[in-house]
Design a protein around this motif. Structure first.
Motif, PDB file in Angstrom:
ATOM      1  N   ASN A 186      29.577  -1.694 -14.120  1.00  0.00           N
ATOM      2  CA  ASN A 186      28.521  -0.692 -13.994  1.00  0.00           C
ATOM      3  C   ASN A 186      29.055   0.714 -14.282  1.00  0.00           C
ATOM      4  N   THR A 187      30.268   0.981 -13.806  1.00  0.00           N
ATOM      5  CA  THR A 187      30.887   2.275 -14.106  1.00  0.00           C
ATOM      6  C   THR A 187      31.180   2.390 -15.596  1.00  0.00           C
ATOM      7  N   MET A 188      31.637   1.270 -16.206  1.00  0.00           N
ATOM      8  CA  MET A 188      31.891   1.268 -17.644  1.00  0.00           C
ATOM      9  C   MET A 188      30.605   1.530 -18.410  1.00  0.00           C
ATOM     10  N   LYS A 189      29.502   0.920 -17.960  1.00  0.00           N
ATOM     11  CA  LYS A 189      28.229   1.129 -18.648  1.00  0.00           C
ATOM     12  C   LYS A 189      27.761   2.576 -18.505  1.00  0.00           C
ATOM     13  N   PHE A 190      28.054   3.192 -17.375  1.00  0.00           N
ATOM     14  CA  PHE A 190      27.730   4.603 -17.198  1.00  0.00           C
ATOM     15  C   PHE A 190      28.506   5.448 -18.206  1.00  0.00           C
TER      16      PHE A 190
END
Length: 257
Positions: A186-190
Motif C-alpha cells: 500500500n505504501t508502494m502504491k502511494f
C-alpha cells in the motif's frame, strides 16, 4: 538525478505488478499443479515478448510531443486512481490491501475449480490462471517500461528498473513460496501513484507545448509537491474520520504516514 527518479519510479511500479502476478502463480501452483502453473507462466512470457517486439518499435515512431501528451494523460488517469486508493486506505476509509487474503482467495477459487487437462497441460485451470495473471500484469510492466523509456530517451534505465523489480520479487517469493505479505504494497502504491501523477503532469504539459522551468529538473519539485499534497489529503481525511467516527475501522498496520 532525473535518471535516478526514472529508475525508482519504474522499479516501484513494476514491483507492485510483479507481486500481484507472483501471488496468482503461487496460488495456482500450490493449490493445483506446479507444472501447469509454470507452463502458463512461460507461455505468458513468450506472448509478452512477441507483443513488445511488435508494439515497442511502433511506440518509438510516434512523434515525441504526441506521445508525451497521450502517455501523460494516461499516466494521470492511472496515477490518480492509485493515489486515490492509497489516500482512502491511509485515512481509514478503505481497508488496506492484504496480499495474504488475496492469496487465500485465489487458492480457494483454484481448489474449487474442475480438474482436467488439455494436450500436454495436465491442469488447464492452473495453466490459464497463471497465464492470465502473468500476461495482464506483464502488459502493465511493458507499458511502463516502453512509455517511460521512450519519453525520457532512456529505455535501458527503464528496462533495468523493471528487471531489478521482477528479479527481487520472484527470488523473494520463491524463497518462501508464499505471498509477499510483508511487502508494504500500500505504501508502494502511494509512492508509485505520486510518481505516475507527477510524470503525467510533466509529460502532458510538455506534449501540449508548455515549457517547465529547469526542464527535467522540474520533476524534483513536482514529485515531492504531489506527494505532500496527497499526504495532506490523507491526514485531513483521517482527522475527519476520527472526528465523525464514520467509515470502516481504522487499520492498525501499514498506514502511509
Amino acid at each position: 538525478m532525473t535518471t535516478f527518479v526514472l529508475f525508482i519510479t519504474v522499479l516501484l511500479a513494476c514491483a507492485v505488478e510483479a507481486v500481484e502476478a507472483l501471488t496468482i502463480v503461487l496460488a495456482a501452483g500450490t493449490s493445483r499443479n506446479w507444472g501447469s502453473a509454470w507452463q502458463g507462466t512461460v507461455a505468458a512470457l513468450l506472448a509478452l515478448a512477441a507483443t513488445v517486439a511488435v508494439l515497442g518499435p511502433a511506440v518509438g515512431r510516434i512523434p515525441l510531443d504526441a506521445l508525451r501528451l497521450v502517455v501523460g494523460a494516461l499516466l494521470l488517469v492511472f496515477g490518480l486512481q492509485w493515489l486515490r486508493k492509497a489516500i482512502m486506505r491511509g485515512s481509514g476509509y478503505k481497508a488496506l490491501h492484504d496480499e495474504t487474503q488475496a492469496y487465500a482467495e485465489e487458492v480457494a477459487a483454484a481448489s474449487s475449480a474442475e480438474v482436467g487437462g488439455r494436450g500436454r497441460v495436465r491442469d488447464w485451470y492452473a495453466f490459464t490462471l497463471s497465464f492470465k495473471g502473468v500476461f495482464l500484469e506483464g502488459l502493465e510492466v511493458a507499458f511502463i517500461v516502453v512509455t517511460f523509456g521512450n519519453n525520457q530517451h532512456n529505455v535501458p534505465v527503464a528496462v533495468l528498473g523493471a528487471l531489478v523489480a521482477v528479479a527481487v520479487v520472484v527470488i523473494a517469493g520463491l524463497a518462501v513460496r508464499a505471498p509477499l505479505a510483508r511487502v508494504p504494497e500500500n505504501t508502494m502504491k502511494f509512492a508509485v501513484g505520486a510518481m505516475l501523477t507527477s510524470f503525467g503532469l510533466f509529460w502532458a504539459a510538455e506534449g501540449a507545448g508548455a515549457d517547465w522551468p529547469g526542464s527535467d529538473a522540474a520533476l524534483l519539485a513536482i514529485v515531492p509537491a504531489v506527494a505532500l499534497l496527497a499526504l495532506g489529503c490523507t491526514s485531513a481525511l483521517r482527522r475527519t474520520r476520527n472526528t465523525t467516527g464514520g467509515g470502516a475501522p481504522a487499520p492498525t498496520e501499514g498506514s502511509l504516514t
